[in-house]
Structures are given as C-alpha cells and as structure tokens.
Design an enzyme around this catalytic site. Structure first.
Site, PDB file in Angstrom:
ATOM      1  N   LYS A  22      11.899  11.134  36.954  1.00 14.46           N
ATOM      2  CA  LYS A  22      11.040   9.974  36.678  1.00 14.46           C
ATOM      3  C   LYS A  22      10.520   9.370  37.978  1.00 14.46           C
ATOM      4  O   LYS A  22       9.324   9.120  38.120  1.00 14.46           O
ATOM      5  CB  LYS A  22      11.846   8.916  35.916  1.00 14.46           C
ATOM      6  CG  LYS A  22      11.166   7.570  35.850  1.00 14.46           C
ATOM      7  CD  LYS A  22      11.946   6.553  35.052  1.00 14.46           C
ATOM      8  CE  LYS A  22      13.004   5.788  35.816  1.00 14.46           C
ATOM      9  NZ  LYS A  22      12.520   4.703  36.677  1.00 14.46           N
ATOM     10  N   ASN A  23      11.438   9.144  38.939  1.00 14.58           N
ATOM     11  CA  ASN A  23      11.035   8.409  40.132  1.00 14.58           C
ATOM     12  C   ASN A  23      10.264   9.246  41.146  1.00 14.58           C
ATOM     13  O   ASN A  23       9.871   8.744  42.208  1.00 14.58           O
ATOM     14  CB  ASN A  23      12.252   7.736  40.772  1.00 14.58           C
ATOM     15  CG  ASN A  23      12.742   6.580  39.904  1.00 14.58           C
ATOM     16  OD1 ASN A  23      12.056   6.160  38.977  1.00 14.58           O
ATOM     17  ND2 ASN A  23      13.936   6.069  40.198  1.00 14.58           N
ATOM     18  N   CYS A 117      12.941  -9.448  37.088  1.00 12.76           N
ATOM     19  CA  CYS A 117      13.456  -8.183  36.555  1.00 12.76           C
ATOM     20  C   CYS A 117      14.921  -8.376  36.215  1.00 12.76           C
ATOM     21  O   CYS A 117      15.616  -9.171  36.860  1.00 12.76           O
ATOM     22  CB  CYS A 117      13.287  -7.124  37.638  1.00 12.76           C
ATOM     23  SG  CYS A 117      14.086  -5.584  37.284  1.00 12.76           S
ATOM     24  N   ARG A 122      13.635  -8.479  43.076  1.00 12.16           N
ATOM     25  CA  ARG A 122      12.742  -7.364  43.394  1.00 12.16           C
ATOM     26  C   ARG A 122      11.332  -7.757  43.850  1.00 12.16           C
ATOM     27  O   ARG A 122      10.338  -7.426  43.197  1.00 12.16           O
ATOM     28  CB  ARG A 122      12.672  -6.398  42.201  1.00 12.16           C
ATOM     29  CG  ARG A 122      14.026  -5.831  41.858  1.00 12.16           C
ATOM     30  CD  ARG A 122      13.967  -4.866  40.719  1.00 12.16           C
ATOM     31  NE  ARG A 122      13.520  -3.548  41.112  1.00 12.16           N
ATOM     32  CZ  ARG A 122      13.363  -2.547  40.254  1.00 12.16           C
ATOM     33  NH1 ARG A 122      13.581  -2.729  38.975  1.00 12.16           N
ATOM     34  NH2 ARG A 122      12.960  -1.365  40.667  1.00 12.16           N
ATOM     35  N   ASP A 308      21.374   3.759  41.227  1.00 12.63           N
ATOM     36  CA  ASP A 308      21.029   4.212  39.880  1.00 12.63           C
ATOM     37  C   ASP A 308      22.164   4.974  39.188  1.00 12.63           C
ATOM     38  O   ASP A 308      22.027   5.361  38.021  1.00 12.63           O
ATOM     39  CB  ASP A 308      19.751   5.076  39.917  1.00 12.63           C
ATOM     40  CG  ASP A 308      18.521   4.241  40.228  1.00 12.63           C
ATOM     41  OD1 ASP A 308      18.587   3.008  40.115  1.00 12.63           O
ATOM     42  OD2 ASP A 308      17.485   4.837  40.596  1.00 12.63           O
ATOM     43  N   ARG A 400      12.860   4.734  28.541  1.00 12.74           N
ATOM     44  CA  ARG A 400      12.002   4.676  29.724  1.00 12.74           C
ATOM     45  C   ARG A 400      12.352   5.793  30.693  1.00 12.74           C
ATOM     46  O   ARG A 400      11.487   6.261  31.436  1.00 12.74           O
ATOM     47  CB  ARG A 400      12.182   3.333  30.438  1.00 12.74           C
ATOM     48  CG  ARG A 400      11.648   2.163  29.663  1.00 12.74           C
ATOM     49  CD  ARG A 400      11.685   0.935  30.514  1.00 12.74           C
ATOM     50  NE  ARG A 400      11.127   1.246  31.829  1.00 12.74           N
ATOM     51  CZ  ARG A 400      11.356   0.556  32.925  1.00 12.74           C
ATOM     52  NH1 ARG A 400      12.115  -0.502  32.892  1.00 12.74           N
ATOM     53  NH2 ARG A 400      10.808   0.912  34.069  1.00 12.74           N
TER      54      ARG A 400
HETATM   55  N1  EPU Z   1      12.823  -5.319  48.365  1.00 12.33           N
HETATM   56  C1  EPU Z   1      12.321  -6.437  48.985  1.00 12.33           C
HETATM   57  N2  EPU Z   1      10.974  -6.475  49.257  1.00 12.33           N
HETATM   58  C2  EPU Z   1      10.143  -5.462  48.939  1.00 12.33           C
HETATM   59  C3  EPU Z   1      10.666  -4.332  48.320  1.00 12.33           C
HETATM   60  C4  EPU Z   1      12.017  -4.279  48.040  1.00 12.33           C
HETATM   61  O1  EPU Z   1      13.044  -7.386  49.283  1.00 12.33           O
HETATM   62  O2  EPU Z   1       8.931  -5.572  49.211  1.00 12.33           O
HETATM   63  C5  EPU Z   1      14.274  -5.241  48.063  1.00 12.33           C
HETATM   64  C6  EPU Z   1      14.586  -5.164  46.575  1.00 12.33           C
HETATM   65  O3  EPU Z   1      14.601  -6.416  45.965  1.00 12.33           O
HETATM   66  C7  EPU Z   1      15.938  -4.479  46.571  1.00 12.33           C
HETATM   67  C8  EPU Z   1      15.841  -3.526  47.775  1.00 12.33           C
HETATM   68  O4  EPU Z   1      14.759  -4.012  48.554  1.00 12.33           O
HETATM   69  O5  EPU Z   1      16.948  -5.406  46.803  1.00 12.33           O
HETATM   70  C9  EPU Z   1      15.579  -2.091  47.451  1.00 12.33           C
HETATM   71  O6  EPU Z   1      14.576  -1.991  46.465  1.00 12.33           O
HETATM   72  P1  EPU Z   1      13.518  -0.808  46.426  1.00 12.33           P
HETATM   73  O7  EPU Z   1      12.193  -1.357  46.811  1.00 12.33           O
HETATM   74  O8  EPU Z   1      14.019   0.370  47.177  1.00 12.33           O
HETATM   75  O9  EPU Z   1      13.483  -0.492  44.878  1.00 12.33           O
HETATM   76  P2  EPU Z   1      12.231   0.020  44.071  1.00 12.33           P
HETATM   77  O10 EPU Z   1      11.379   0.814  44.957  1.00 12.33           O
HETATM   78  O11 EPU Z   1      11.641  -1.120  43.341  1.00 12.33           O
HETATM   79  C10 EPU Z   1      13.244   2.303  43.331  1.00 12.33           C
HETATM   80  C11 EPU Z   1      13.521   2.980  42.029  1.00 12.33           C
HETATM   81  C12 EPU Z   1      14.688   2.291  41.338  1.00 12.33           C
HETATM   82  C13 EPU Z   1      15.908   2.370  42.249  1.00 12.33           C
HETATM   83  C14 EPU Z   1      15.574   1.754  43.621  1.00 12.33           C
HETATM   84  C15 EPU Z   1      16.678   1.886  44.631  1.00 12.33           C
HETATM   85  C16 EPU Z   1      11.357   3.844  41.400  1.00 12.33           C
HETATM   86  C17 EPU Z   1      10.187   3.794  40.494  1.00 12.33           C
HETATM   87  N3  EPU Z   1      12.318   2.935  41.204  1.00 12.33           N
HETATM   88  O12 EPU Z   1      12.922   0.954  43.014  1.00 12.33           O
HETATM   89  O13 EPU Z   1      14.957   2.994  40.151  1.00 12.33           O
HETATM   90  O14 EPU Z   1      16.984   1.682  41.690  1.00 12.33           O
HETATM   91  O15 EPU Z   1      14.393   2.379  44.166  1.00 12.33           O
HETATM   92  O16 EPU Z   1      17.009   3.216  44.824  1.00 12.33           O
HETATM   93  O17 EPU Z   1      11.442   4.710  42.253  1.00 12.33           O
HETATM   94  C18 EPU Z   1      15.689   3.285  37.934  1.00 12.33           C
HETATM   95  O18 EPU Z   1      15.209   4.421  37.942  1.00 12.33           O
HETATM   96  O19 EPU Z   1      16.431   2.871  37.014  1.00 12.33           O
HETATM   97  C19 EPU Z   1      15.376   2.351  39.023  1.00 12.33           C
HETATM   98  C20 EPU Z   1      15.555   1.037  38.916  1.00 12.33           C
END
Ligand code: EPU
Length: 421
Positions: A22-23, A117, A122, A308, A400
């Site tokens: 998915k990701n 969320c 996030r 995850d 999802r």
């Molecule tokens: N964060 C910030 N600012 C930003 C971006 C992130 O503070 O601009 C913080 C977030 O709040 C969090 C941390 O950084 O505390 C890491 O978040 P990240 O941005 O890496 O998460 P994401 O990109 O929103 C992806 C996956 C998630 C997975 C996380 C961590 C996708 C579509 N989603 O989310 O997957 O948990 O990385 O590995 O790739 C899932 O599949 O169930 C899922 C939630």
C-alpha cells in the site's frame, strides 16, 4: 458498516500470497502525475485506499484502467485541474502526496490539509517548508494548501525529522526542479526507495537511493514510452500474517514477499521462539505448536522496528509467556487498540508511550472496535488467539490496507467471516 466475526483458537497452517505494498502504491500512483506519457503499474493491491486514489486522480481528469490482474494503465495527458478536495483527503491522508508532483509539473496545486488523525496530530509542515525552500509560493487558507511556482529550484534540504511521505513529496517535486536538490535526513523506508526507482525509470536522476541522503538532479520532463513498473511486496502485510501463525502456534509460508526488508521484525519473531526460513521471495514461520515468548520492541524509522507492526506485536505479547515492553516513538496516540484488547482479557499497563504487556493464559472473545488500520490488524490477531467469538466493528479501517484479509486468513484455517450490518 461491515464487521468481522472471528472464532479463535485454531492453529493456522498454510500458504498466503502477499499483495503489493500500500505505502509504495500510493506514492507511485501520485508520481504518475509527473509523467507526460502513459504508464502501466503492476501488483496494485486491492484496497480501499487505492479506490480513493483512483477517485482522487480521476477528479483531476487522469484516465485510469485497472484490469482483473490488478495492473493499472494511467494516462495523465487529460488532466484538467490540480485539486485534492477535503472530502477525499479526510478519508486518506496520503492524498497529500499529490502536492509535490502537481506543483512540480503544472506549477500549481490546491490540496486540502489532512487535519487530525486517530493515531496522532501528524502535521505536514516539513512537506510545506521544503517546497517553500525550493521556491514555491504557499498560502494556507480555508483549510487548503494553495501552492504555486513557475519552476521549483533545487536546493539543500535538511529534514527536521524523518518523515516518509514528506521525503516522498519533496523527492517527487525535486525531479522536475532546476538544478540539484539534496535531501538530508531522508526516510530510508523501502517504499521510499521503490518510489525513487520508479521515478528513475520515468527519467528522473536520483542517487543515494536507500540512504538518508538523496541527491536529485532536476530534469526538464519525465515520461518514457511503454513504461511498466511492478509495486514491491507489502512488508507490513507480510509481518501481520507471520504473527497470525505465531500467535496461534502455527506454521505459514508467505510467497511473493521479501525477507530482506523485514530484518527487525524477523529478528523479534525469532526472539519470540519462531523458526524462520526464507528464500529470495518467500518466508516461512514455524512455531512447532509452541506459545510465543514475550518480546520488547521500540518503534523507530527504518531499518529499525516499524510503528506499523506495533499493534500486531502487542497482540502477540498479550498471550505470550512473560512480559513484553512496547515503546512507541513515532506517533503519540497509537495505542487505541489496548483498551479493546483489555476488554478481551489482556493484561496491559500503559505508561505514557510505553505499554507493559504481561501474557495471559487465554484471551476471551468480545465485541471490539477498530480505530485505525494497524490497530484493527492487532484486534484481528488477538481474536485469532482468543477463546470464542470476537466481532470486530468498523472494519472499513482494515479494508484500507489489507487485501482480502478474510479470504487470506480462511485459506490458512482461520474461522472468520464478514458480517454485513
Ligand atoms: N511529522 C511532522 N511533520 C511533518 C511530517 C511528519 O511532525 O511534516 C511527524 C509525524 O507527526 C510523525 C513523524 O513525523 O510523528 C513520522 O511521520 P511520517 O511523516 O513518517 O508518517 P507518514 O508519512 O504520514 C507513513 C506511512 C504510515 C507509517 C508512517 C511511519 C504512508 C502512506 N503512510 O506516514 O503508514 O505509519 O509513515 O512509518 O506511507 C499505515 O500504513 O498504517 C500508516 C499509518
């Protein structure tokens, strides 16, 4: 709203095919917005988030055909607007991934802010700050990010913290920028690398793939005739089925997957007492009928233990021998499954971001509620090990991110069925 009815207590045994990740699929489909020629993407997982992405791209005017082998032809030549509306973004945060590609290729994007969320706040500030450093003019009004740029300019970006979709958004934006962009403290998740390989196939010039420094030499345009790309296997789906076998003392062989991207998870399963064997594209787990031993895990960015997989390991610890300590460092509120597991008889004490799980002899089935995707996977796993029936409500969360979960679990002997309500 459908529910899943699971009768626990069966030892699972058999073979499961792992779907595309998915990701990886979500950023790769967003990246097709950068291509001036049609592209073909294979191994697309059958998921609600993919349907949402199809709707999102479709509203922009992109033409897509998904066939029965889950191969998708994507043609962005008919695109006629650059918007991601709130009603779609609120159902799938990953919609933010269209921001970088739209801005880089069309000079404009109008994308709803994802908002709150279930697993934490996030924010997307790192995505926005990076694009501003690349020369974008960005305003946030009425809940929407409005971004404009003539042509983005390459620069050095040092990410404040490791973010997966943040790295992906900036990586995609940088492919069409003028000059060179260097992204430091980049996420090294295998799905980021899969996206980077896809972008390079389209003509991008990215080096440092798989490391925390990505260097992107901007090009004028992207798109290659007859391009086909296969999405990598889903490492989190893989880990979830390994636990399904481990938690029931069973044996499972997973095919079309990759052991090399699951080191931290496999090491913890071995510590839990599993025998793991693997080849290039398969993994087998055998518990030899034994109960798992409790393990302690601490979530952190790849290659460390993935957030995850946290809920699934929590589920395993609830029925394991001993005490396991789970520490969640990525999201501040990713423990919503714990209260539901406690209703099934689990002994878990939550102290700040740490969950102390003492294994019990048996969980008992109960009606429970899924709160997010991985929490629901944790509840399904707990239900497989519980005595009696568990009814998991709000399974739209599980749809999802898990491709045909009830079929795949039934295939290895689970008693599980979808109950329409
Ligand atoms: N964060 C910030 N600012 C930003 C971006 C992130 O503070 O601009 C913080 C977030 O709040 C969090 C941390 O950084 O505390 C890491 O978040 P990240 O941005 O890496 O998460 P994401 O990109 O929103 C992806 C996956 C998630 C997975 C996380 C961590 C996708 C579509 N989603 O989310 O997957 O948990 O990385 O590995 O790739 C899932 O599949 O169930 C899922 C939630």
């Amino acid at each position: 709203m459908d529910k899943l009815l699971i009768t626990g207590g069966t030892t699972l045994n058999g073979e499961v095919r792992i779907s595309g990740a998915k990701n990886a699929a979500l950023p790769i489909l967003a990246a097709t917005l950068l291509s001036e020629t049609p592209v073909s993407i294979g191994n697309i997982p059958h998921l609600k988030d993919i349907t949402t992405t199809i709707e999102l791209l479709g509203r922009m005017g992109v033409q897509m055909v998904l066939d029965e082998t889950m191969n998708m032809e994507v043609d962005t030549r008919t695109i006629n607007n650059y918007q991601a509306p709130y009603e779609l973004v609120k159902t799938m945060r990953a919609s933010i991934l269209v921001l970088g590609p739209l801005l880089a290729r069309f000079g404009e994007a109008y994308v709803s802010l994802p908002g709150g969320c279930a697993i934490g706040s996030r924010p997307v500030d790192i995505h926005i700050d990076g694009l501003i450093k690349m020369g974008a003019d960005i305003s946030v009004e009425g809940g929407y990010i409005h971004a404009k740029a003539k042509r983005l300019k390459g620069c050095r970006l040092v990410l404040e913290l490791i973010t997966v979709t943040g790295t992906e958004n900036l990586l995609m934006a940088a492919t069409l920028a003028s000059g060179t962009t260097i992204i430091e403290n980049a996420a090294k998740e295998p799905e980021v690398s899969d996206l980077a390989y896809f972008l390079n196939k389209m003509g991008a010039k990215i080096s440092g793939i798989g490391t925390d420094v990505l260097t992107i030499e901007g090009v004028e345009k992207l798109g290659v005739d007859n391009l086909h790309y296969e999405i990598m296997p889903d490492r989190i789906e893989t880990g979830t089925y390994l636990i399904a076998a481990a938690i029931t003392g069973g044996k499972v062989r997973l095919k079309d997957t990759r052991p090399d991207i699951l080191d931290a998870v496999l090491a913890k399963l071995v510590e839990a007492g599993a025998e793991i064997t693997s080849g290039e594209n398969w993994i087998e787990l055998d518990m030899h009928g034994k109960k798992p031993k409790a393990v302690s895990v601490r979530t952190a960015p790849y290659p460390a233990f993935p957030t995850d997989m946290q809920a699934q390991f929590t589920a395993m610890n609830t029925v394991a021998d001993g005490v396991g300590i789970i520490t969640e460092t990525i999201f501040e509120n990713r423990y919503m499954h714990i209260q539901e597991m406690q209703r099934m008889g689990a002994d878990i004490r939550l102290e700040s971001n740490t969950a102390i799980c003492t294994g019990v002899a048996k969980l008992t089935g109960a009606p429970v509620m899924a709160t997010d995707l991985r929490a629901s996977a944790g509840l399904v796993l707990a239900a497989l090990a519980a005595d009696g029936d568990t009814l998991v409500d709000r399974i739209y969360h599980i749809d999802r991110g898990y491709d045909h979960i009830e079929e795949k679990l039934s295939q290895i002997g689970a008693t599980i069925r979808r109950v329409p309500c």
